[in-house]
Motif scaffolding. Structure first.
Motif, PDB file in Angstrom:
ATOM      1  N   SER A 181       0.866  -1.176   0.000  1.00  0.00           N
ATOM      2  CA  SER A 181       0.000   0.000   0.000  1.00  0.00           C
ATOM      3  C   SER A 181       0.901   1.224   0.000  1.00  0.00           C
ATOM      4  CB  SER A 181      -0.942   0.002   1.217  1.00  0.00           C
ATOM      5  OG  SER A 181      -0.189   0.181   2.409  1.00  0.00           O
ATOM      6  N   ARG A 182       0.352   2.373   0.307  1.00  0.00           N
ATOM      7  CA  ARG A 182       1.151   3.596   0.280  1.00  0.00           C
ATOM      8  C   ARG A 182       2.126   3.692   1.441  1.00  0.00           C
ATOM      9  NH1 ARG A 182      -2.590   8.660  -1.731  1.00  0.00           N
ATOM     10  NH2 ARG A 182      -3.003   7.882  -3.832  1.00  0.00           N
ATOM     11  N   ILE A 183       1.865   2.945   2.508  1.00  0.00           N
ATOM     12  CA  ILE A 183       2.709   2.963   3.699  1.00  0.00           C
ATOM     13  C   ILE A 183       3.086   1.527   4.046  1.00  0.00           C
ATOM     14  CG2 ILE A 183       2.867   3.641   6.128  1.00  0.00           C
ATOM     15  CD1 ILE A 183       0.728   5.728   5.618  1.00  0.00           C
ATOM     16  N   SER A 184       4.314   1.319   4.499  1.00  0.00           N
ATOM     17  CA  SER A 184       4.752  -0.013   4.901  1.00  0.00           C
ATOM     18  C   SER A 184       4.196  -0.365   6.284  1.00  0.00           C
ATOM     19  CB  SER A 184       6.280  -0.074   4.937  1.00  0.00           C
ATOM     20  OG  SER A 184       6.719  -1.278   5.535  1.00  0.00           O
ATOM     21  N   ALA A 230      -2.514  14.201   8.372  1.00  0.00           N
ATOM     22  CA  ALA A 230      -2.197  14.619   9.742  1.00  0.00           C
ATOM     23  C   ALA A 230      -0.693  14.745   9.944  1.00  0.00           C
ATOM     24  CB  ALA A 230      -2.781  13.625  10.740  1.00  0.00           C
ATOM     25  N   ALA A 231       0.083  13.857   9.320  1.00  0.00           N
ATOM     26  CA  ALA A 231       1.534  13.916   9.445  1.00  0.00           C
ATOM     27  C   ALA A 231       2.085  15.188   8.810  1.00  0.00           C
ATOM     28  CB  ALA A 231       2.172  12.689   8.801  1.00  0.00           C
ATOM     29  N   GLN A 232       1.559  15.545   7.656  1.00  0.00           N
ATOM     30  CA  GLN A 232       2.012  16.769   6.993  1.00  0.00           C
ATOM     31  C   GLN A 232       1.636  18.009   7.798  1.00  0.00           C
ATOM     32  OE1 GLN A 232       3.964  17.229   4.510  1.00  0.00           O
ATOM     33  NE2 GLN A 232       4.135  15.173   3.691  1.00  0.00           N
ATOM     34  N   GLU A 233       0.423  17.990   8.354  1.00  0.00           N
ATOM     35  CA  GLU A 233      -0.052  19.157   9.102  1.00  0.00           C
ATOM     36  C   GLU A 233       0.700  19.358  10.402  1.00  0.00           C
ATOM     37  OE1 GLU A 233      -4.128  20.815  11.296  1.00  0.00           O
ATOM     38  OE2 GLU A 233      -4.222  19.035  10.007  1.00  0.00           O
ATOM     39  N   HIS A 234       0.891  18.302  11.167  1.00  0.00           N
ATOM     40  CA  HIS A 234       1.442  18.441  12.511  1.00  0.00           C
ATOM     41  C   HIS A 234       2.944  18.179  12.597  1.00  0.00           C
ATOM     42  CE1 HIS A 234      -2.529  18.859  14.310  1.00  0.00           C
ATOM     43  NE2 HIS A 234      -2.933  17.839  13.579  1.00  0.00           N
ATOM     44  N   LEU A 235       3.485  17.397  11.654  1.00  0.00           N
ATOM     45  CA  LEU A 235       4.878  16.987  11.768  1.00  0.00           C
ATOM     46  C   LEU A 235       5.746  17.444  10.609  1.00  0.00           C
ATOM     47  CD1 LEU A 235       4.135  13.329  12.922  1.00  0.00           C
ATOM     48  CD2 LEU A 235       4.734  15.267  14.384  1.00  0.00           C
ATOM     49  N   GLY A 236       5.118  17.868   9.515  1.00  0.00           N
ATOM     50  CA  GLY A 236       5.874  18.335   8.367  1.00  0.00           C
ATOM     51  C   GLY A 236       6.688  17.258   7.690  1.00  0.00           C
ATOM     52  N   SER A 237       6.257  16.012   7.810  1.00  0.00           N
ATOM     53  CA  SER A 237       6.961  14.891   7.200  1.00  0.00           C
ATOM     54  C   SER A 237       5.965  13.793   6.879  1.00  0.00           C
ATOM     55  CB  SER A 237       8.046  14.359   8.148  1.00  0.00           C
ATOM     56  OG  SER A 237       8.763  13.299   7.560  1.00  0.00           O
ATOM     57  N   GLU A 238       6.340  12.876   6.005  1.00  0.00           N
ATOM     58  CA  GLU A 238       5.471  11.762   5.649  1.00  0.00           C
ATOM     59  C   GLU A 238       5.703  10.575   6.578  1.00  0.00           C
ATOM     60  OE1 GLU A 238       5.959  10.600   1.620  1.00  0.00           O
ATOM     61  OE2 GLU A 238       4.744  12.251   0.832  1.00  0.00           O
ATOM     62  N   THR A 247       6.336   6.771   6.812  1.00  0.00           N
ATOM     63  CA  THR A 247       6.869   5.731   5.932  1.00  0.00           C
ATOM     64  C   THR A 247       6.517   4.327   6.425  1.00  0.00           C
ATOM     65  OG1 THR A 247       8.980   5.763   7.140  1.00  0.00           O
ATOM     66  CG2 THR A 247       8.781   7.158   5.166  1.00  0.00           C
ATOM     67  N   ARG A 248       6.216   4.216   7.706  1.00  0.00           N
ATOM     68  CA  ARG A 248       5.852   2.904   8.243  1.00  0.00           C
ATOM     69  C   ARG A 248       4.881   3.062   9.404  1.00  0.00           C
ATOM     70  NH1 ARG A 248       9.905  -1.860  10.633  1.00  0.00           N
ATOM     71  NH2 ARG A 248       8.243  -3.232  11.405  1.00  0.00           N
ATOM     72  N   ILE A 249       3.885   2.205   9.420  1.00  0.00           N
ATOM     73  CA  ILE A 249       2.953   2.111  10.537  1.00  0.00           C
ATOM     74  C   ILE A 249       3.296   0.848  11.308  1.00  0.00           C
ATOM     75  CG2 ILE A 249       0.548   1.806  11.231  1.00  0.00           C
ATOM     76  CD1 ILE A 249      -0.256   3.396   8.751  1.00  0.00           C
ATOM     77  N   ARG A 250       3.641   1.006  12.563  1.00  0.00           N
ATOM     78  CA  ARG A 250       4.011  -0.151  13.392  1.00  0.00           C
ATOM     79  C   ARG A 250       2.765  -0.692  14.094  1.00  0.00           C
ATOM     80  NH1 ARG A 250       9.405  -1.064  14.096  1.00  0.00           N
ATOM     81  NH2 ARG A 250      10.750   0.467  13.054  1.00  0.00           N
ATOM     82  N   HIS A 251       2.522  -1.977  13.902  1.00  0.00           N
ATOM     83  CA  HIS A 251       1.328  -2.584  14.493  1.00  0.00           C
ATOM     84  C   HIS A 251       1.712  -3.753  15.393  1.00  0.00           C
ATOM     85  CE1 HIS A 251       1.123  -6.282  11.950  1.00  0.00           C
ATOM     86  NE2 HIS A 251       1.831  -5.530  11.119  1.00  0.00           N
ATOM     87  N   MET A 252       0.747  -4.184  16.202  1.00  0.00           N
ATOM     88  CA  MET A 252       0.975  -5.265  17.158  1.00  0.00           C
ATOM     89  C   MET A 252       0.217  -6.530  16.771  1.00  0.00           C
ATOM     90  SD  MET A 252       0.637  -2.877  20.558  1.00  0.00           S
ATOM     91  CE  MET A 252       0.886  -4.203  21.733  1.00  0.00           C
ATOM     92  N   GLY A 253      -0.239  -6.573  15.528  1.00  0.00           N
ATOM     93  CA  GLY A 253      -0.901  -7.781  15.058  1.00  0.00           C
ATOM     94  C   GLY A 253      -2.364  -7.562  14.706  1.00  0.00           C
ATOM     95  N   THR A 254      -2.886  -8.509  13.980  1.00  0.00           N
ATOM     96  CA  THR A 254      -4.283  -8.472  13.556  1.00  0.00           C
ATOM     97  C   THR A 254      -5.040  -9.685  14.113  1.00  0.00           C
ATOM     98  OG1 THR A 254      -3.682  -9.591  11.484  1.00  0.00           O
ATOM     99  CG2 THR A 254      -3.788  -7.185  11.455  1.00  0.00           C
ATOM    100  N   TYR A 255      -4.682 -10.872  13.674  1.00  0.00           N
ATOM    101  CA  TYR A 255      -5.407 -12.071  14.103  1.00  0.00           C
ATOM    102  C   TYR A 255      -4.831 -12.645  15.387  1.00  0.00           C
ATOM    103  CZ  TYR A 255      -7.199 -16.819  14.330  1.00  0.00           C
ATOM    104  OH  TYR A 255      -7.778 -17.984  14.762  1.00  0.00           O
ATOM    105  N   PHE A 262       4.458   5.094  14.620  1.00  0.00           N
ATOM    106  CA  PHE A 262       4.668   5.554  13.250  1.00  0.00           C
ATOM    107  C   PHE A 262       6.120   5.967  13.060  1.00  0.00           C
ATOM    108  CE2 PHE A 262       0.450   6.418  14.769  1.00  0.00           C
ATOM    109  CZ  PHE A 262      -0.404   6.057  13.733  1.00  0.00           C
ATOM    110  N   ASP A 263       6.689   5.582  11.918  1.00  0.00           N
ATOM    111  CA  ASP A 263       8.021   6.039  11.526  1.00  0.00           C
ATOM    112  C   ASP A 263       7.866   7.107  10.457  1.00  0.00           C
ATOM    113  OD1 ASP A 263       8.915   4.100  13.223  1.00  0.00           O
ATOM    114  OD2 ASP A 263       9.807   2.828  11.669  1.00  0.00           O
ATOM    115  N   LEU A 264       8.669   8.177  10.553  1.00  0.00           N
ATOM    116  CA  LEU A 264       8.588   9.286   9.613  1.00  0.00           C
ATOM    117  C   LEU A 264       9.762   9.291   8.646  1.00  0.00           C
ATOM    118  CD1 LEU A 264       7.541  12.164  12.044  1.00  0.00           C
ATOM    119  CD2 LEU A 264       6.065  10.561  10.810  1.00  0.00           C
ATOM    120  N   ALA A 265       9.554   9.968   7.540  1.00  0.00           N
ATOM    121  CA  ALA A 265      10.593  10.061   6.514  1.00  0.00           C
ATOM    122  C   ALA A 265      11.823  10.797   7.028  1.00  0.00           C
ATOM    123  CB  ALA A 265      10.041  10.754   5.276  1.00  0.00           C
ATOM    124  N   ASP A 266      11.647  11.675   8.003  1.00  0.00           N
ATOM    125  CA  ASP A 266      12.792  12.431   8.524  1.00  0.00           C
ATOM    126  C   ASP A 266      13.528  11.703   9.656  1.00  0.00           C
ATOM    127  OD1 ASP A 266      11.125  12.674  10.710  1.00  0.00           O
ATOM    128  OD2 ASP A 266      10.734  14.809  10.445  1.00  0.00           O
TER     129      ASP A 266
END
Length: 244
Positions: free
Chosen positions: A108-111, A137-145, A147-155, A182-186
């Motif tokens: 997808s657009r984010i890892s 929200a990342a652009q508005e509040h952090l000024g960066s994209e 790059t990764r969403i860290r998750h703790m699992g689904t199933y 969340f990990d940012l591009a910066d």
């Protein structure tokens, strides 16, 4: 004779008049509903599938619930967004666990640090959230994209709050995902455990992605819900709505 029955006749005429007005009202409402369904934009029509490329509306949670029994339509919705996902299932001999038909996200657009398995409606909601909530929200509040969403699992075949008894968690049917950070591009890393509830850019970003999730997922739980969620968001496609 006419005088004897005239009160009854007047009564029936009154009833007929009321019935006629009721029929007119129902007919008018039906016509208005038909007109609305035909002419309303698809984004606001609860009977049309959602489009991940379009911003969520007030009827988005209803649209997502409607995908639960429409696997072929749902997979088409995911693929039309540009995301890559393969069909998958999770078998389980335990009652209330497993996923008969779902999707494994490949790109997808984010890892997410690897493939994740979810029911198709939950996958659709997740892709909407990352596109229309997380990156803006990342652009508005952090000024960066992001790059990764860290998750703790689904199933996970378990009950709510890991209880020994009680109802099954949304994770038991792969209807839920837990988001940790969340990990940012910066190079920055944002985590709920470190930044939630703070009057900082990072804290405001987390508040924004939590609030935005509530407009997409029926159930959204975070650190303010209880101590078990102190370090993550719980997003779920459920029958009832909770935003905490």
């Amino acid at each position: 004779m006419n005088e004897r029955f005239s009160p009854r006749l007047h009564l029936w005429l009154a009833i007929a008049g009321i019935a006629f007005r009721f029929v007119l009202l129902i007919t008018g409402l039906s016509a208005a509903l038909w007109f609305a369904l035909i002419h309303f934009p698809d984004a606001y029509n609860p009977f049309t599938p959602p489009d991940i490329r379009e911003a969520p509306t007030v009827v988005t949670p209803l649209k997502l619930r409607g995908l639960a029994g429409e696997y072929e339509i749902c997979t088409s919705v995911v693929r039309a967004s540009g995301a890559k996902a393969e069909r998958t299932s999770i078998s389980s001999a335990t009652e209330g666990c497993g996923m008969e038909r779902g999707l494994r996200l490949q790109q997808s657009r984010i890892s997410y640090g690897g493939g994740i398995d979810l029911t198709c409606p939950a996958m659709t909601a997740l892709l909407m959230w990352e596109r229309h909530v997380v990156q803006p929200a990342a652009q508005e509040h952090l000024g960066s994209e992001v790059t990764r969403i860290r998750h703790m699992g689904t199933y996970a075949c378990r009950n709510v709050n890991h209880s020994a008894a009680g109802r099954r968690s949304g994770h038991a049917a792969a209807n839920a995902i837990d988001i940790q950070g969340f990990d940012l591009a910066d190079g920055r890393r944002i985590t709920l455990l470190s930044h939630w509830g703070k009057e900082t850019d990072e804290g405001r970003f987390l508040a924004a992605v939590h609030e935005g999730a509530c407009s997409i997922f029926p159930m959204v739980l975070g650190p303010d819900y209880n101590t078990l969620h102190a370090d993550h968001f719980h997003f779920e496609i459920s029958r009832w709505g909770v935003c905490r």
